[in-house]
Design a protein around this motif. Structure first.
Motif, PDB file in Angstrom:
ATOM      1  N   PHE A  96       0.848  -1.192   0.000  1.00 13.05           N
ATOM      2  CA  PHE A  96       0.000   0.000   0.000  1.00 13.05           C
ATOM      3  C   PHE A  96       0.880   1.237   0.000  1.00 13.05           C
ATOM      4  CE2 PHE A  96      -3.032  -3.015   1.680  1.00 13.05           C
ATOM      5  CZ  PHE A  96      -4.241  -2.591   1.161  1.00 13.05           C
ATOM      6  N   ILE A  97       0.432   2.254  -0.721  1.00 12.88           N
ATOM      7  CA  ILE A  97       1.023   3.583  -0.663  1.00 12.88           C
ATOM      8  C   ILE A  97       0.120   4.402   0.246  1.00 12.88           C
ATOM      9  CG2 ILE A  97       1.624   5.652  -1.985  1.00 12.88           C
ATOM     10  CD1 ILE A  97       3.312   3.123  -2.686  1.00 12.88           C
ATOM     11  N   ILE A  98       0.718   5.122   1.186  1.00 18.77           N
ATOM     12  CA  ILE A  98      -0.078   5.951   2.098  1.00 18.77           C
ATOM     13  C   ILE A  98       0.395   7.395   1.966  1.00 18.77           C
ATOM     14  CG2 ILE A  98      -0.773   6.372   4.480  1.00 18.77           C
ATOM     15  CD1 ILE A  98      -0.310   3.377   4.977  1.00 18.77           C
ATOM     16  N   GLY A  99      -0.469   8.238   1.441  1.00 22.27           N
ATOM     17  CA  GLY A  99      -0.164   9.651   1.292  1.00 22.27           C
ATOM     18  C   GLY A  99      -0.360  10.372   2.604  1.00 22.27           C
ATOM     19  N   VAL A 100       0.635  11.161   2.987  1.00 25.38           N
ATOM     20  CA  VAL A 100       0.560  11.942   4.226  1.00 25.38           C
ATOM     21  C   VAL A 100       0.127  13.354   3.851  1.00 25.38           C
ATOM     22  CG1 VAL A 100       1.846  12.808   6.215  1.00 25.38           C
ATOM     23  CG2 VAL A 100       2.378  10.543   5.279  1.00 25.38           C
ATOM     24  N   GLY A 101      -1.075  13.718   4.285  1.00 28.73           N
ATOM     25  CA  GLY A 101      -1.636  15.026   3.933  1.00 28.73           C
ATOM     26  C   GLY A 101      -1.061  16.147   4.745  1.00 28.73           C
ATOM     27  N   ARG A 113       2.854  -4.546   4.063  1.00 30.06           N
ATOM     28  CA  ARG A 113       3.960  -3.591   3.944  1.00 30.06           C
ATOM     29  C   ARG A 113       3.422  -2.252   3.455  1.00 30.06           C
ATOM     30  NH1 ARG A 113       5.438  -8.197   1.937  1.00 30.06           N
ATOM     31  NH2 ARG A 113       5.364  -7.460  -0.213  1.00 30.06           N
ATOM     32  N   LEU A 114       3.736  -1.196   4.208  1.00 31.89           N
ATOM     33  CA  LEU A 114       3.153   0.124   3.995  1.00 31.89           C
ATOM     34  C   LEU A 114       4.238   1.150   3.705  1.00 31.89           C
ATOM     35  CD1 LEU A 114       0.932  -0.036   7.200  1.00 31.89           C
ATOM     36  CD2 LEU A 114       0.270  -0.745   4.889  1.00 31.89           C
ATOM     37  N   LEU A 115       4.083   1.870   2.602  1.00 33.01           N
ATOM     38  CA  LEU A 115       5.014   2.933   2.254  1.00 33.01           C
ATOM     39  C   LEU A 115       4.306   4.279   2.401  1.00 33.01           C
ATOM     40  CD1 LEU A 115       7.799   3.795   1.125  1.00 33.01           C
ATOM     41  CD2 LEU A 115       6.713   3.782  -1.139  1.00 33.01           C
ATOM     42  N   PHE A 116       4.756   5.063   3.366  1.00 33.54           N
ATOM     43  CA  PHE A 116       4.234   6.411   3.570  1.00 33.54           C
ATOM     44  C   PHE A 116       4.986   7.361   2.646  1.00 33.54           C
ATOM     45  CE2 PHE A 116       2.708   4.330   7.272  1.00 33.54           C
ATOM     46  CZ  PHE A 116       1.621   5.065   7.739  1.00 33.54           C
ATOM     47  N   MET A 141      -2.928  -3.110  10.155  1.00 33.86           N
ATOM     48  CA  MET A 141      -2.607  -3.716   8.854  1.00 33.86           C
ATOM     49  C   MET A 141      -1.154  -4.188   8.845  1.00 33.86           C
ATOM     50  SD  MET A 141      -4.402  -0.953   6.289  1.00 33.86           S
ATOM     51  CE  MET A 141      -3.728  -1.703   4.806  1.00 33.86           C
ATOM     52  N   SER A 142      -0.275  -3.365   9.393  1.00 34.60           N
ATOM     53  CA  SER A 142       1.146  -3.703   9.447  1.00 34.60           C
ATOM     54  C   SER A 142       1.379  -4.919  10.339  1.00 34.60           C
ATOM     55  CB  SER A 142       1.913  -2.477   9.934  1.00 34.60           C
ATOM     56  OG  SER A 142       2.964  -2.832  10.738  1.00 34.60           O
ATOM     57  N   ALA A 143       0.684  -4.970  11.450  1.00 36.76           N
ATOM     58  CA  ALA A 143       0.821  -6.104  12.378  1.00 36.76           C
ATOM     59  C   ALA A 143       0.357  -7.405  11.715  1.00 36.76           C
ATOM     60  CB  ALA A 143       0.024  -5.840  13.660  1.00 36.76           C
ATOM     61  N   GLU A 144      -0.570  -7.283  10.769  1.00 37.16           N
ATOM     62  CA  GLU A 144      -1.061  -8.456  10.032  1.00 37.16           C
ATOM     63  C   GLU A 144      -0.135  -8.846   8.881  1.00 37.16           C
ATOM     64  OE1 GLU A 144      -4.920  -7.184   8.767  1.00 37.16           O
ATOM     65  OE2 GLU A 144      -5.734  -7.229  10.803  1.00 37.16           O
ATOM     66  N   GLY A 145       0.947  -8.079   8.691  1.00 35.95           N
ATOM     67  CA  GLY A 145       1.929  -8.441   7.676  1.00 35.95           C
ATOM     68  C   GLY A 145       1.929  -7.581   6.428  1.00 35.95           C
TER      69      GLY A 145
END
Length: 177
Positions: free
Chosen positions: A38-43, A90-93, A84-88
């Motif tokens: 997932f890509i996570i945009g930081v507003g 991978r998250l890119l902020f 979500m991260s704890a469930e495995g």
């Protein structure tokens, strides 16, 4: 810098330059050993680059509006992301700039206190300050804030009034010298 001194505004307003930076950052992401899900945009500043990177890499995007400083709003979403991260997952902020490191540090701390798996978390920015108190694992350009006092104005900010941009720059005088 005095409150009345004019900050050095550096406009990054050319679409082609922005697109080149986004494509380079996307290549760095896709060419690395660690691949996000997932890509996570930081507003606010990270939302536009995150949308482009999400499309470039064909990955889903989530958004966290940290900049609005609405009590509990971003924190609640960040706690869900930590799960979500704890469930495995991978998250890119993605953010526009890692300047002081305050945003990255805040997000990492909140995620860590909410059960995030640190190995499933990375940060990517267009501009990284080598003097930042936080680490962005991926970036395109690097500055040394002790030497470079420019206030970067990204394309999505350039549509604002000069007065609003100057006021925002002056709100963090320690970055301006």
């Amino acid at each position: 810098m005095s409150q009345t001194a004019e900050p050095e505004l550096h406009y990054l307003e050319f679409y082609e330059d922005f697109l080149a930076k986004v494509r380079l950052l996307s290549r760095k992401i896709s060419g690395g050993d660690w691949q996000p899900e997932f890509i996570i945009g930081v507003g606010r500043g990270g939302l536009v680059p995150a949308v482009f990177i999400s499309h470039q890499l064909e990955l889903p995007m989530l958004s966290i509006d940290h900049s609005a400083k609405v009590p509990g709003f971003a924190d609640e979403l960040l706690r869900k992301v930590a799960g979500m991260s704890a469930e495995g997952r991978r998250l890119l902020f993605v953010d526009d700039i890692n300047d002081s490191g305050g945003t990255i540090e805040y997000i990492r701390n909140l995620l860590g206190n909410s059960g995030c798996e640190p190995d499933n978390l990375r940060f990517a920015v267009l501009i990284n300050n080598t003097r930042s108190k936080a680490v962005a694992e991926l970036y395109v350009d690097e500055i040394d804030r002790d030497q470079d006092k420019r206030w970067f104005v990204f394309p999505w900010e350039a549509v604002g009034t000069k007065d609003a941009i100057v006021d925002e720059a002056r709100s963090v005088p320690e970055r301006l010298g």
